[in-house]
Write a protein that holds these residues in place. Structure first.
Motif, mmCIF file in Angstrom:
data_model
loop_
_atom_site.group_PDB
_atom_site.id
_atom_site.type_symbol
_atom_site.label_atom_id
_atom_site.label_comp_id
_atom_site.label_asym_id
_atom_site.label_seq_id
_atom_site.Cartn_x
_atom_site.Cartn_y
_atom_site.Cartn_z
ATOM 1 N N VAL A 19 0.874 -1.173 0.000
ATOM 2 C CA VAL A 19 0.000 0.000 0.000
ATOM 3 C C VAL A 19 0.909 1.219 0.000
ATOM 4 N N LEU A 20 0.858 1.992 -1.057
ATOM 5 C CA LEU A 20 1.746 3.140 -1.207
ATOM 6 C C LEU A 20 1.281 4.307 -0.346
ATOM 7 N N PRO A 21 2.178 5.222 0.002
ATOM 8 C CA PRO A 21 1.762 6.421 0.732
ATOM 9 C C PRO A 21 0.941 7.337 -0.166
ATOM 10 N N GLY A 22 0.032 8.078 0.442
ATOM 11 C CA GLY A 22 -0.792 9.014 -0.314
ATOM 12 C C GLY A 22 -0.037 10.265 -0.707
ATOM 13 N N ALA A 23 -0.720 11.123 -1.468
ATOM 14 C CA ALA A 23 -0.081 12.329 -1.993
ATOM 15 C C ALA A 23 0.459 13.226 -0.884
ATOM 16 N N GLN A 24 -0.202 13.212 0.297
ATOM 17 C CA GLN A 24 0.217 14.105 1.372
ATOM 18 C C GLN A 24 1.562 13.697 1.976
ATOM 19 N N ARG A 25 1.984 12.457 1.743
ATOM 20 C CA ARG A 25 3.260 11.986 2.296
ATOM 21 C C ARG A 25 4.364 11.951 1.239
ATOM 22 N N LEU A 26 4.064 12.472 0.050
ATOM 23 C CA LEU A 26 5.044 12.488 -1.028
ATOM 24 C C LEU A 26 5.274 13.910 -1.489
ATOM 25 N N THR A 27 6.493 14.196 -1.941
ATOM 26 C CA THR A 27 6.739 15.483 -2.576
ATOM 27 C C THR A 27 6.063 15.464 -3.944
ATOM 28 N N ASP A 28 5.956 16.642 -4.556
ATOM 29 C CA ASP A 28 5.343 16.712 -5.888
ATOM 30 C C ASP A 28 6.086 15.819 -6.870
ATOM 31 N N ALA A 29 7.420 15.852 -6.793
ATOM 32 C CA ALA A 29 8.228 15.037 -7.711
ATOM 33 C C ALA A 29 8.023 13.556 -7.443
ATOM 34 N N GLU A 30 7.956 13.163 -6.160
ATOM 35 C CA GLU A 30 7.744 11.763 -5.814
ATOM 36 C C GLU A 30 6.374 11.283 -6.274
ATOM 37 N N TYR A 31 5.373 12.133 -6.111
ATOM 38 C CA TYR A 31 4.018 11.756 -6.506
ATOM 39 C C TYR A 31 3.916 11.547 -8.010
ATOM 40 N N THR A 32 4.521 12.470 -8.767
ATOM 41 C CA THR A 32 4.493 12.347 -10.226
ATOM 42 C C THR A 32 5.222 11.087 -10.675
ATOM 43 N N ALA A 33 6.398 10.842 -10.091
ATOM 44 C CA ALA A 33 7.173 9.658 -10.469
ATOM 45 C C ALA A 33 6.436 8.377 -10.097
ATOM 46 N N ALA A 34 5.823 8.341 -8.919
ATOM 47 C CA ALA A 34 5.132 7.136 -8.471
ATOM 48 C C ALA A 34 3.922 6.816 -9.337
ATOM 49 N N GLY A 35 3.340 7.838 -9.964
ATOM 50 C CA GLY A 35 2.199 7.615 -10.846
ATOM 51 C C GLY A 35 2.547 6.789 -12.060
ATOM 52 N N GLY A 36 3.853 6.796 -12.439
ATOM 53 C CA GLY A 36 4.293 5.983 -13.560
ATOM 54 C C GLY A 36 3.960 6.602 -14.901
ATOM 55 N N PRO A 37 4.423 5.977 -15.977
ATOM 56 C CA PRO A 37 4.230 6.556 -17.311
ATOM 57 C C PRO A 37 2.779 6.607 -17.753
ATOM 58 N N ARG A 38 1.909 5.769 -17.173
ATOM 59 C CA ARG A 38 0.508 5.738 -17.607
ATOM 60 C C ARG A 38 -0.450 6.313 -16.575
ATOM 61 N N GLY A 39 0.076 6.861 -15.479
ATOM 62 C CA GLY A 39 -0.778 7.466 -14.466
ATOM 63 C C GLY A 39 -1.201 6.488 -13.382
ATOM 64 N N TRP A 40 -1.647 7.025 -12.257
ATOM 65 C CA TRP A 40 -1.955 6.234 -11.071
ATOM 66 C C TRP A 40 -3.017 5.167 -11.333
ATOM 67 N N LEU A 41 -4.079 5.530 -12.028
ATOM 68 C CA LEU A 41 -5.184 4.590 -12.211
ATOM 69 C C LEU A 41 -4.735 3.335 -12.946
ATOM 70 N N ARG A 42 -3.924 3.500 -13.989
ATOM 71 C CA ARG A 42 -3.529 2.355 -14.816
ATOM 72 C C ARG A 42 -2.329 1.597 -14.246
ATOM 73 N N HIS A 43 -1.794 2.095 -13.126
ATOM 74 C CA HIS A 43 -0.667 1.383 -12.516
ATOM 75 C C HIS A 43 -1.034 0.700 -11.210
ATOM 76 N N GLN A 44 -2.317 0.676 -10.864
ATOM 77 C CA GLN A 44 -2.717 -0.097 -9.680
ATOM 78 C C GLN A 44 -2.854 -1.561 -10.085
ATOM 79 N N GLY A 45 -2.757 -2.454 -9.117
ATOM 80 C CA GLY A 45 -2.990 -3.859 -9.404
ATOM 81 C C GLY A 45 -1.750 -4.726 -9.300
ATOM 82 N N PHE A 46 -1.785 -5.863 -10.007
ATOM 83 C CA PHE A 46 -0.718 -6.856 -9.949
ATOM 84 C C PHE A 46 0.418 -6.529 -10.915
ATOM 85 N N TYR A 47 1.649 -6.821 -10.458
ATOM 86 C CA TYR A 47 2.852 -6.713 -11.287
ATOM 87 C C TYR A 47 3.477 -8.104 -11.327
ATOM 88 N N VAL A 48 3.446 -8.712 -12.505
ATOM 89 C CA VAL A 48 3.886 -10.092 -12.629
ATOM 90 C C VAL A 48 5.321 -10.130 -13.157
#
Length: 477
Positions: free
Chosen positions: A239-268
């Motif tokens: 469970v990742l930290p929310g936006a309030q616990r990340l810097t702007d740069a960390e939040y953008t990077a954590a969202g990944g190339p396709r954005g937060w919604l499309r990067h939730q779920g399983f990583y095989v």
């Protein structure tokens, strides 16, 4: 066969990742992906310093399906079907040349698909065309071992003029996409003591960690080992930290190339190579919703279970085995619930840092499938206005201002399954209180004193009232 291999659905990043697989399997520590624009003569190459191949091994590697999925492979071999080099390359080019050496003596083989289709014969050329030979000489200069895979007559660029600036820009724009993709797929190889050095057009590829494992606020839920045919599939929910616990740069990077919604779920992962990123695997009851954006799960599958997982030729999709689906559904629901709770109850987490319960101006609830958002009648400022009959205009103004500043956007968003990173922060956020915040606090202070509290008790109550628990003012001491 050529047409079939060219139409397997490879994107350029997927195709290059397949070539990098071969380099990693060959023990390469340095891999370069080179893009060079020359109009219709443009080329792309993957160059590595791996073990290289003998001439016999090169011919086998260039033969379609010479090694099938049942072939015994080493523990570091990322291959599966024996067609990756050919299928990935034929999807992107019409002229494929591979040059390799084990101890300084380079040998070469070329597939010219125009020749194959024109003759109806699989003619594997020993000598590359002059243009290819010139490029290979430059790429192998000073090297004693390794492999070069060279693509020419690139798909989509035939007939392009060398001076076509727009097409040239599109060609080089691909490097950014490739760099991002390789940083995701080979992230585990790009970190650690013996990490791989991977470059695209001279720019080093940086690993993208979807689980923020180096961040102190990430939560690792209990891992599980799921048995499959005498082997174990490792599952680690995060469970990742929310936006309030990340810097702007960390939040953008954590969202990944396709954005937060499309990067939730399983990583095989298969042998540390990412196969599928951010998917709920089509499992019953698991779907993408904004409130689950913090939920990510690492799944490591043994290469021996490829058939059960139905790993495809491109190593880009999987289908979970029937025997594991109920376990994965259970784990998926668990991490989704924890992720949603993390967002919904961030105020409760803050409350644990204080000696008493926090007082919130709003009560937000979901009951009977309906969301309610009501003013908290027990809040001291609300009580003061109600008891005073709203005769004190300063108190009314202070109450209205407080309500404006504390609209429960995060709670409403979670309940309505919406999400953004820019939640409004009451009175500008944590830190020294501004004049408006002090004015509201002073009115609360007056109300509390009028209710019989001492000055110290009044300040203590303000300190445990949202948003003053995050602000610094006369109530702080």
């Amino acid at each position: 066969m050529v047409a079939s291999l060219s139409a397997l659905g490879y994107s350029l990043p997927d195709a290059l990742a397949d070539l990098v697989d071969n380099s990693v399997s060959a023990g390469a520590r340095n891999i370069g992906v080179e893009f060079t624009w020359a109009g219709s003569e443009s080329w792309v190459a993957v160059v590595d310093d791996g073990d290289g191949m003998s001439e016999e091994s090169l011919v086998t590697a260039m033969t379609v399906a010479a090694r099938g999925p049942a072939t015994d492979r080493s523990p570091v071999d990322l291959g599966r079907y024996g067609v990756g080099l050919k299928s990935a390359s034929f999807s992107q080019c019409r002229l494929l040349t591979v040059c390799t050496a084990t101890s300084g003596e380079w040998c070469t083989r070329t597939w010219d698909l125009d020749l194959v289709e024109g003759t109806g014969e699989w003619r594997l050329l020993r000598t590359p065309p002059p243009a290819a030979a010139e490029v290979l000489e430059r790429l192998t200069e000073g090297r004693l071992q390794g492999t070069v895979v060279l693509w020419q007559r690139l798909a989509g660029y035939q007939g392009a003029g060398e001076g076509d600036k727009r097409t040239q820009q599109q060609f080089y724009d691909e490097t950014d996409t490739v760099q991002t993709h390789l940083g995701l797929v080979f992230a585990r190889f790009l970190t650690g003591a013996n990490r791989l050095t991977l470059k695209v057009s001279g720019v080093q590829v940086e690993a993208w960690d979807p689980f923020l494992m180096s961040h102190q606020s990430v939560r690792r839920l209990p891992p599980e080992q799921l048995p499959l045919n005498g082997l174990a599939v490792s599952v680690q929910p995060f469970v990742l930290p929310g936006a309030q616990r990340l810097t702007d740069a960390e939040y953008t990077a954590a969202g990944g190339p396709r954005g937060w919604l499309r990067h939730q779920g399983f990583y095989v992962y298969r042998r540390d190579r990412l196969i599928l990123a951010g998917s709920w695997l089509g499992l019953r009851g698991l779907r993408r919703e904004e409130r689950y954006n913090l939920a990510r799960v690492a799944v490591d599958i043994p290469a021996e279970t490829d058939a059960e997982w139905r790993v495809d030729v491109r190593k880009a999709t999987v289908v979970p085995p029937v025997a594991l689906r109920q376990h994965l559904i259970r784990l998926g629901h668990m991490v989704q619930k924890e992720a949603a709770e993390t967002v919904r109850h961030r105020g409760r987490i803050a409350a644990r840092q204080h000696s008493g319960p926090l007082a919130f101006p709003w009560n937000v609830r979901r009951e009977g499938g309906k969301v309610s958002c009501k003013v908290n009648r027990r809040h001291p400022l609300v009580q003061g206005v109600l008891q005073g009959g709203a005769s004190d205009s300063a108190q009314v103004r202070a109450l209205l201002r407080l309500l404006e500043e504390t609209v429960p956007v995060p709670a409403l968003r979670v309940l309505h399954e919406m999400d953004t990173a820019d939640d409004p922060e009451p009175f500008g956020g944590p830190g020294p209180a501004d004049a408006q915040a002090v004015e509201v606090a002073q009115q609360m202070f007056k109300v509390l004193l009028s209710q019989g509290r001492t000055a110290e008790e009044a300040r203590a109550m303000i300190r445990t009232t949202q948003p003053f628990d995050q602000l610094v003012g006369f109530w702080s001491t």
